[in-house]
Design an enzyme around this catalytic site. Structure first.
Site, PDB file in Angstrom:
ATOM      1  N   ASN A  12       0.302  -1.788   0.058  1.00  0.00           N
ATOM      2  CA  ASN A  12      -0.371   0.390   0.581  1.00  0.00           C
ATOM      3  C   ASN A  12       0.685   1.281  -0.236  1.00  0.00           C
ATOM      4  O   ASN A  12       1.670   1.541   1.119  1.00  0.00           O
ATOM      5  CB  ASN A  12      -0.871  -0.386   1.418  1.00  0.00           C
ATOM      6  CG  ASN A  12      -1.615   1.156   1.594  1.00  0.00           C
ATOM      7  OD1 ASN A  12      -1.678   2.089   0.521  1.00  0.00           O
ATOM      8  ND2 ASN A  12      -2.495   1.615   2.437  1.00  0.00           N
ATOM      9  N   TRP A  13       0.984   2.030  -1.284  1.00  0.00           N
ATOM     10  CA  TRP A  13       2.252   3.132  -1.238  1.00  0.00           C
ATOM     11  C   TRP A  13       1.179   4.462  -0.834  1.00  0.00           C
ATOM     12  O   TRP A  13       1.676   5.069  -0.676  1.00  0.00           O
ATOM     13  CB  TRP A  13       2.319   3.499  -3.133  1.00  0.00           C
ATOM     14  CG  TRP A  13       3.055   2.445  -3.088  1.00  0.00           C
ATOM     15  CD1 TRP A  13       3.181   1.974  -2.433  1.00  0.00           C
ATOM     16  CD2 TRP A  13       3.913   2.823  -4.318  1.00  0.00           C
ATOM     17  NE1 TRP A  13       4.694   0.970  -3.115  1.00  0.00           N
ATOM     18  CE2 TRP A  13       5.211   1.553  -5.062  1.00  0.00           C
ATOM     19  CE3 TRP A  13       3.911   3.388  -5.455  1.00  0.00           C
ATOM     20  CZ2 TRP A  13       5.796   1.232  -5.918  1.00  0.00           C
ATOM     21  CZ3 TRP A  13       4.678   3.461  -6.712  1.00  0.00           C
ATOM     22  CH2 TRP A  13       5.127   2.434  -6.627  1.00  0.00           C
ATOM     23  N   HIS A  99      -9.417   0.985   5.333  1.00  0.00           N
ATOM     24  CA  HIS A  99      -7.712   0.902   6.683  1.00  0.00           C
ATOM     25  C   HIS A  99      -8.011   2.139   7.517  1.00  0.00           C
ATOM     26  O   HIS A  99      -9.149   2.816   7.593  1.00  0.00           O
ATOM     27  CB  HIS A  99      -6.868   1.821   5.422  1.00  0.00           C
ATOM     28  CG  HIS A  99      -6.043   1.575   5.617  1.00  0.00           C
ATOM     29  ND1 HIS A  99      -5.114   2.385   6.573  1.00  0.00           N
ATOM     30  CD2 HIS A  99      -4.778   0.958   5.445  1.00  0.00           C
ATOM     31  CE1 HIS A  99      -4.021   2.552   6.917  1.00  0.00           C
ATOM     32  NE2 HIS A  99      -3.346   1.230   6.089  1.00  0.00           N
ATOM     33  N   GLU A 169      -5.250  -4.972  11.204  1.00  0.00           N
ATOM     34  CA  GLU A 169      -3.659  -4.539  11.318  1.00  0.00           C
ATOM     35  C   GLU A 169      -4.507  -3.247  12.388  1.00  0.00           C
ATOM     36  O   GLU A 169      -5.266  -2.161  12.375  1.00  0.00           O
ATOM     37  CB  GLU A 169      -3.935  -3.180  10.183  1.00  0.00           C
ATOM     38  CG  GLU A 169      -5.218  -2.522   8.621  1.00  0.00           C
ATOM     39  CD  GLU A 169      -5.165  -1.182   8.831  1.00  0.00           C
ATOM     40  OE1 GLU A 169      -4.364  -0.428   8.715  1.00  0.00           O
ATOM     41  OE2 GLU A 169      -6.448  -0.776   9.108  1.00  0.00           O
ATOM     42  N   SER A 214       3.496  -2.404  10.111  1.00  0.00           N
ATOM     43  CA  SER A 214       4.348  -2.253  10.230  1.00  0.00           C
ATOM     44  C   SER A 214       5.349  -2.968   9.993  1.00  0.00           C
ATOM     45  O   SER A 214       6.527  -3.811  10.712  1.00  0.00           O
ATOM     46  CB  SER A 214       4.924  -1.628  11.559  1.00  0.00           C
ATOM     47  OG  SER A 214       5.242  -0.266  11.942  1.00  0.00           O
ATOM     48  N   GLY A 236       5.218   0.952   4.354  1.00  0.00           N
ATOM     49  CA  GLY A 236       6.002   1.845   3.878  1.00  0.00           C
ATOM     50  C   GLY A 236       7.246   0.970   3.583  1.00  0.00           C
ATOM     51  O   GLY A 236       8.259   1.839   2.382  1.00  0.00           O
TER      52      GLY A 236
END
Length: 254
Positions: A12-13, A99, A169, A214, A236
């Site tokens: 996921n950018w 999200h 998440e 993360s 990231g």
């Protein structure tokens, strides 16, 4: 991992990337060789402005493309929004919905998430649905209660392993560098698996469950080898080909 369920790695950018960033996408595509690609499915969710160019690069072969959000209506007077049909036309096969950044910053409710999932299905997209608790909810021992509410409220009837993927998440781990322990992840994923099996039967037991929060090269092996973890939703670390490919390479060892 779970036997007989093909793993899934999603990047996921977020709101990162311009045309110059497509070089990283080319490197990712080159790095997922045919033998590595057989071990899992890969998805990159680029900004909507890059979807068409990304599709021209990838051609929908080794790597799938996804959107990061969609509106719950198919069209209409929604300035700045994008519909699932628009994502589909631009080359997407999947879309992230619910999200934690959408749920918290934009106050998207479970009902809105559910409506967006239905919109994704109407357009022929697979919905990658995110669920997870805040740090306060975890400290208050409300994790399973929160997940129950989100799963029941966000997933429409008719969910199958072909039209949804679920990503757990924990909100407190997203973009913070903090990661849930493998024991915590195993407990939550087993709980979600049970919920899916109970509600949707044998088909629900096949729904892929990703961990997001993360995920990075240094912790990928531990997380991806955890029971009922069928892949990862990577933030990231998906922006750099070397990091994303290092995570993907874990599946050579499992």
């Amino acid at each position: 991992m779970s036997p007989n369920i093909r793993p899934f790695i999603a990047g996921n950018w977020k709101m990162n990337g311009t045309g110059e960033s497509l070089g990283e996408l080319r490197a990712i595509a080159a790095g997922i060789s045919s033998d590595l690609g057989r071990l899992f499915e890969a998805l990159i969710c680029v900004p909507a402005t890059l979807l068409s160019r990304a599709f021209d690069i990838l051609g929908g072969e080794n790597i799938l493309l996804g959107g990061q959000n969609c509106h719950f209506d198919d069209y209409g007077p929604y300035t700045g929004d994008i519909s699932a049909f628009m994502l589909k036309e631009a080359g997407a096969s999947h879309v992230i919905i619910g999200h934690s950044e959408r749920r918290t910053v934009y106050q998207e409710s479970d009902a809105i998430v559910r409506a967006k999932v239905q919109a994704a299905w109407r357009a022929g997209l697979v919905a990658l649905i995110c669920v997870g608790e805040t740090l306060e909810e975890r400290k208050s021992n409300k994790v399973l209660d929160v997940l129950t509410r989100q799963l029941e409220g966000s997933l429409p009837d008719g969910a199958t392993a072909e039209n949804i993927i679920i990503a757990y998440e924990p909100v407190w781990a997203v973009g913070t560098g903090n990661t849930a322990t493998s024991a915590d992840v195993a407990e939550v994923h087993a709980f979600i698996h049970h919920k899916m099996h109970s509600r949707f039967g044998d088909e629900g037991a096949k729904i892929r469950l990703l961990y997001g929060g993360s995920v990075k090269p240094s912790n990928a092996f531990e997380l991806l080898s955890t029971a009922h973890v069928n892949g990862a939703l990577i933030g990231g670390a998906s922006l750099k080909a070397i990091d994303f490919l290092t995570i993907c390479d874990v599946y050579r060892k499992l």
